[in-house]
Design an enzyme around this catalytic site. Sequence first.
Site, PDB file in Angstrom:
ATOM      1  N   GLN A 136       0.837  -1.191   0.000  1.00 53.35           N
ATOM      2  CA  GLN A 136       0.000   0.000   0.000  1.00 53.35           C
ATOM      3  C   GLN A 136       0.873   1.243   0.000  1.00 53.35           C
ATOM      4  O   GLN A 136       1.670   1.425   0.916  1.00 53.35           O
ATOM      5  CB  GLN A 136      -0.860  -0.038   1.265  1.00 53.35           C
ATOM      6  N   GLY A 137       0.735   2.077  -1.021  1.00 51.97           N
ATOM      7  CA  GLY A 137       1.529   3.305  -1.082  1.00 51.97           C
ATOM      8  C   GLY A 137       0.688   4.499  -0.685  1.00 51.97           C
ATOM      9  O   GLY A 137       0.143   5.202  -1.535  1.00 51.97           O
ATOM     10  N   TYR A 138       0.564   4.742   0.600  1.00 48.48           N
ATOM     11  CA  TYR A 138      -0.229   5.885   1.080  1.00 48.48           C
ATOM     12  C   TYR A 138       0.671   6.928   1.732  1.00 48.48           C
ATOM     13  O   TYR A 138       0.843   8.022   1.242  1.00 48.48           O
ATOM     14  CB  TYR A 138      -1.277   5.427   2.106  1.00 48.48           C
ATOM     15  N   SER A 139       1.258   6.558   2.889  1.00 48.51           N
ATOM     16  CA  SER A 139       1.969   7.553   3.696  1.00 48.51           C
ATOM     17  C   SER A 139       3.221   8.066   2.987  1.00 48.51           C
ATOM     18  O   SER A 139       3.858   7.354   2.205  1.00 48.51           O
ATOM     19  CB  SER A 139       2.392   6.939   5.027  1.00 48.51           C
ATOM     20  N   SER A 171       4.780  -1.589   4.076  1.00 52.01           N
ATOM     21  CA  SER A 171       5.011  -2.974   4.491  1.00 52.01           C
ATOM     22  C   SER A 171       5.046  -3.858   3.259  1.00 52.01           C
ATOM     23  O   SER A 171       4.311  -3.634   2.310  1.00 52.01           O
ATOM     24  CB  SER A 171       3.881  -3.490   5.388  1.00 52.01           C
ATOM     25  N   GLU A 254      -9.161  -1.763   6.682  1.00 56.15           N
ATOM     26  CA  GLU A 254      -7.947  -1.982   7.479  1.00 56.15           C
ATOM     27  C   GLU A 254      -8.249  -1.856   8.967  1.00 56.15           C
ATOM     28  O   GLU A 254      -7.830  -2.679   9.756  1.00 56.15           O
ATOM     29  CB  GLU A 254      -6.859  -0.970   7.104  1.00 56.15           C
TER      30      GLU A 254
END
Lengths: 409, 361
Positions: A136-139, A171, A254
């Site tokens: 997951q590429g969010y932060s 992660s 999540e």
Amino acid sequence: MDLHYSKEYLDFEKEVKAFCKKYDGVTFTDASKNPLASLSSKKKKIQVTRSEWQKILIEQGYFARAVPKEYGGYGGEPDILKSRIIATEFSKAKTPAPMGGQGIDMLVPTLLEMGTQEQKEKYIKPTLHGEMIWCQGYSEPNAGSDLAALQTKGELIDGEWVINGQKIWTSTAQYSQMMFCLVRTEPEAQKHAGISYLLIPMDSEGIEVRPLVDMTMKAGFNEVFFTDVKIPETNIVGKRGEGWAVANATLGHERGSLAPPDAIMNRLNMLIDLMKQEKLDGKPLIEHSIYRDRLMKIQGKIMASQSHALRLLSAKLNPGQDVKVGKMIQKLVGTELRHELEGLAIDVMGEIGVLYEDSPHLRDKGSWQFIYMYFLGLIIGGGTSQIQKNIISERGLGLPKEPKVQGAQ
Amino acid sequence: MYFGLSEDQIFFQDNIKRFLEENSSVDILRKIAADDRTFAKDIHDGIVNLGINGLLVPEEFGGLGLDILFAAAISESLGYGAGATPFVGSYVMAPIAIIDGGSDKQKQNYLTNVASNEVKFGVGFSALTGARDDSEIQIKGNKISGRSLFVLDYEYATHFMISDINGCIGVIDAQANGIDLVELKTIDRTRNVCELILKNVDFEILEQTKNSKNTAEKVIDAGRIMLAADSLGAAQNMINKAVDYAKERKQFGRAIGSFQAVKHMCAEMVAELEPCYALIWHAAHAQKHMPNEARLMACQAKSHLSDVTKEVAKKSTEVHGGMGFTDLLGLHYWFKRIGLNRQLLGTPERVREEAALLQLN
């Protein structure tokens, strides 16, 4: 109040028990890299790959139950009680649970809801089968709690998205084939309206993954750098600028999946066993009244959270039940409580409690220290405890928002 | 599968809450606290009119025949409205003792009169939940002597029900010879406790409790769940008041509830209290349907609620700032109600020790 299962569910419970017995001691030939997974391995009997195990579970209807057959699921009706029976029996029998991870828990539900036909066909099946791992590429370094401040840039040039920027806290990026990613594609638009949800192959040219070692020294985050990474224009879920709404659907998933309610009961029972076995000054830990009181105290908290989980389950089955605030507290309470429980085990063990990795005299494979630290990560990740308190008080209790700083968006 | 209160239970709760809202304002509570007992009597009469005295009495004896979960739901609403009425002792512990421990004749005799509200019990079980050195109760034949501290619901009592340290329970007539009743003044003026000094008083032992502690344990478990549920209701009321106040009160040009320091306190209170509903319901349900877990759940409900609500009482007062400390707002009536519930029938540490012993043996 009616806590009985009807015949259909009692029969189903029997069926699941029989399944767990059949696969007692199943192990994986391709061991998971998650250090928590090794805790449940027992005597070796049946050996399968992770992906084969996923398929066995789907065929049985124990996993991906409500995902249509054409996308690799079981094709049944969602059944919350059955899901709970499966989780409970698997946990009791120490049968390996299906793979989780951000692809399965977050991307699949999102694609089912908002993906194009082509995206569903291409991605869901291999993801469910454990053949396509997602990160997951969010932060970003400057967009954590304030996620919508993200600045990784995506420009549409000659029918391709060209991406530049950096993600952090990613992660499993080092094992992933794909990333679902929030990217600023509309720099002129208002903060939340400028974001799109893109699907990025991790073997694209211009991606660099750098491991970010965390305090457990085991679980791995990463930093991911993008330099002129090019992906097809069609790798977008939803429309341009709709990424925030798409992502919010998955954030809900999540929060629900971070802390499974049965896991903590197993850990409590492990702690009770430990306190019966370990002696301090010649008598078992459980006979020391100070430690015993702390144990009973946390048992009370855990019983409350277990009963609360039943209430939330009941509310899913009986839509008239109001549990709005009850749901909002789950991430906060679940992560803090687990951290506290693991910390109690460390306390009662005294000096033994600080042993780690492969030290002599280690108890329970060092899992108490590992999970204690790991859960500090979960308290912070996925919306910190402080952000959770903002959500509970503002959305749950209707307290006014903090006024924005002048000039900030 | 349904985990929660039924429509009937919620309806009954709403009736009690509404009655207390209309008849038990903070002004009335203040008068009661100043020992104007006529107001307390009006509240008691009104609550009895709603039917709580016969709640647990089986239908064959003229009661409603409802269960402990129902009683817990009622107790929660009494706590919510700080209802100045007997309940835990008179209408929960006493009937349960007679239903579980009485002979057929005793059931016929007492339960019918509890249902018609002609017999009202004060209840003294503290010998079992933390006996003091000087409070020894001695039963010899049909006579009882000694001191029973913290007898609950004595104010309108026509009879007292006393247990000794072995769980032998019996009934004495409040008019009998040899009873010295000493009123005790606690922080909480919405409920009343006394001590009884007994000298060779006629004592009618409940038939099944002569050689068995089982009844006494059931009575205490139910009593503890009621006290926990009362604190749940009281704490919820305090949170609601704190949240309302945080929305209205302005400092530095904005509602204080917009400051994270304040709103996080509110969120913390809710996060702690919300799961307590499920724990109370589950523990109360277990008393009838899950006998193996009934005692443990009652202990954990009592001790956990005592701790959570103590914290809620403190924080919700703090959210009100200086006003929270005053008698003007009257928040302290709920603070004190929670404080009394915590100490009665076993403090958290003591009850947790019982919980531990249940699991070790």
